[in-house]
Design a protein around this motif. Structure first.
Motif, short mmCIF file in Angstrom:
data_model
loop_
_atom_site.label_atom_id
_atom_site.label_comp_id
_atom_site.label_asym_id
_atom_site.label_seq_id
_atom_site.Cartn_x
_atom_site.Cartn_y
_atom_site.Cartn_z
N UNK A 99 0.86 -1.19 0.00
CA UNK A 99 0.00 0.00 0.00
C UNK A 99 0.89 1.23 0.00
N UNK A 100 0.30 2.40 -0.27
CA UNK A 100 1.02 3.67 -0.18
C UNK A 100 1.59 3.78 1.24
N UNK A 101 2.86 4.18 1.34
CA UNK A 101 3.48 4.36 2.66
C UNK A 101 4.19 3.13 3.19
N UNK A 102 3.97 1.94 2.56
CA UNK A 102 4.64 0.72 3.01
C UNK A 102 6.12 0.74 2.62
N UNK A 103 6.86 -0.22 3.16
CA UNK A 103 8.28 -0.32 2.84
C UNK A 103 8.51 -1.55 1.93
N UNK A 104 9.24 -1.30 0.84
CA UNK A 104 9.55 -2.33 -0.15
C UNK A 104 11.06 -2.59 -0.07
N UNK A 105 11.45 -3.84 -0.21
CA UNK A 105 12.86 -4.23 -0.08
C UNK A 105 13.37 -4.86 -1.37
N UNK A 106 14.60 -4.53 -1.76
CA UNK A 106 15.29 -5.30 -2.80
C UNK A 106 16.71 -5.59 -2.33
N UNK A 107 16.98 -6.84 -1.89
CA UNK A 107 18.33 -7.16 -1.38
C UNK A 107 19.38 -7.30 -2.48
N UNK A 108 18.96 -7.36 -3.75
CA UNK A 108 19.90 -7.39 -4.88
C UNK A 108 19.57 -6.18 -5.75
N UNK A 109 19.85 -5.01 -5.21
CA UNK A 109 19.30 -3.75 -5.73
C UNK A 109 19.76 -3.34 -7.12
N UNK A 110 20.95 -3.75 -7.55
CA UNK A 110 21.45 -3.39 -8.88
C UNK A 110 21.38 -1.89 -9.10
N UNK A 111 20.82 -1.49 -10.24
CA UNK A 111 20.77 -0.07 -10.59
C UNK A 111 19.58 0.64 -9.93
N UNK A 112 18.87 -0.06 -9.04
CA UNK A 112 17.87 0.62 -8.20
C UNK A 112 16.46 0.66 -8.75
N UNK A 113 16.15 -0.18 -9.75
CA UNK A 113 14.82 -0.12 -10.37
C UNK A 113 13.70 -0.24 -9.34
N UNK A 114 13.80 -1.22 -8.44
CA UNK A 114 12.74 -1.42 -7.44
C UNK A 114 12.56 -0.16 -6.59
N UNK A 115 13.67 0.43 -6.17
CA UNK A 115 13.58 1.61 -5.31
C UNK A 115 12.97 2.81 -6.01
N UNK A 116 13.36 2.99 -7.26
CA UNK A 116 12.86 4.14 -8.03
C UNK A 116 11.35 4.02 -8.26
N UNK A 117 10.93 2.81 -8.65
CA UNK A 117 9.50 2.60 -8.90
C UNK A 117 8.73 2.71 -7.58
N UNK A 118 9.27 2.14 -6.51
CA UNK A 118 8.59 2.22 -5.21
C UNK A 118 8.38 3.68 -4.82
N UNK A 119 9.42 4.49 -5.00
CA UNK A 119 9.29 5.93 -4.66
C UNK A 119 8.24 6.60 -5.53
N UNK A 120 8.24 6.28 -6.82
CA UNK A 120 7.23 6.87 -7.72
C UNK A 120 5.82 6.53 -7.25
#
Ligand SMILES: C[S@@+](CC[C@H](N)C(=O)[O-])C[C@H]1O[C@@H](n2cnc3c(N)ncnc32)[C@H](O)[C@@H]1O
Length: 278
Positions: free
Chosen positions: A234-255
């Motif tokens: 949901x909005x406001x939750x925390x998403x994890x990527x332990x093999x983050x690479x170039x950060x795709x998961x983090x960037x999309x999560x922030x968006x």
């Protein structure tokens, strides 16, 4: 080990940790993560140039064991209703062939591990030369045995397949994405992503690559991360990527107005992820 305090303030929605996820995951607060969206290195494929890298184990069996350990730590960080979205690729057992192109060919400073290690057919699972290893399912079964509930196998159909110079089998153009749950009562928002017709989402996703992979050889498409994050958090939750690479998961999560924690072993990729976000 001291527990990492996630910075969930308004300013910083993304935490990027540089290091080995097997060592860093236990420092993340238990039951603080809603969903994990990740793609570990595939066994024997790319050399990420670090002694602690996953994927460079001498045997695929050790690779599976290492992933089970990593995801055991991930399970502890997940909330009881949390999910794991795991993209894993397959590979072939190889041997022989010392010509210019065979797996034992001398290929200089190639980033391909299977060529670098002058490979032999791994002595596990009765594998023979050219056997497809079935690694995604071997990992999935091992995770099931370790306590995860396997809820779905999504086939990622690649609009643009990696070219392969093969004439004795079809070119590979699909990969697996597994949905695992920590408990039977897990969170899944079936309304967040639908078929174009409005029907419940199907378990095959036809996705093209992003226009740029930001210098990372194995980045997954943003749309892949977007679907997993929308379905699993949901909005406001925390998403994890332990093999983050170039950060795709983090960037999309922030968006999508989620917080994200990324772990990446290779400093240059972690820097790339920071450059893409900050
Ligand atoms: C398949 S790539 C992930 C790509 C990412 N999904 C993206 O879109 O950019 C796997 C990453 O795991 C990293 N890695 C390998 N072993 C690791 C470890 N033990 N801990 C953390 N990261 C690791 C590699 O450096 C590589 O960047």
């Amino acid at each position: 080990m001291a527990q990492l305090k996630l910075n969930l303030g308004q300013q910083s929605k993304l935490t990027i940790l540089t290091g080995d996820c097997a060592q860093l995951l236990p420092s993340i607060e238990k039951e603080s993560i809603q969903c994990c969206v990740t793609s570990p290195p595939y066994w024997g494929l790319r050399d990420y140039d670090h002694p602690n890298q996953i994927g460079a184990e001498p045997s695929p069996e050790q690779y599976v064991q290492n992933l089970v350990e990593v995801f055991r730590h991930v399970r502890q960080t997940l909330r009881p209703e949390g999910t794991l979205w795991l993209n894993v690729g397959d590979g072939y057992a190889r041997n022989g062939g010392t010509g210019k192109r065979g797996p034992n060919a001398i290929v200089g400073n190639t980033k391909k591990l299977i060529q670098k290690r002058n490979c032999k057919v791994p002595e596990v699972w009765g594998l023979k030369d050219r056997d497809l290893m079935g690694l995604p399912w071997r990992v999935a079964f091992a995770l099931q045995a370790d306590g995860w509930i396997l809820r779905s196998k999504i086939t990622w159909i690649k609009k643009t397949a990696m070219p392969e110079s093969v004439k004795n089998r079809p070119t590979n153009a699909t990969e697996e994405i597994f949905l695992f749950a920590k408990s039977p009562a897990y969170y899944y928002d079936s309304k967040a992503v639908r078929q174009e017709t409005g029907a419940n989402l199907r378990n095959y996703w036809i996705l093209g690559p992003d226009p740029s992979n930001h210098g990372h050889p194995a980045a997954f498409p943003r749309e892949l991360a977007r679907r997993c994050i929308l379905l699993g958090s949901r909005v406001g939750d925390v998403v994890l990527d332990p093999f983050g690479g170039s950060g795709t998961t983090g960037i999309v999560a922030n968006d999508l107005d989620r917080h994200a924690v990324l772990i990446e072993l290779n400093e240059s990729y972690a820097d790339c992820a920071r450059d893409r976000v900050f």
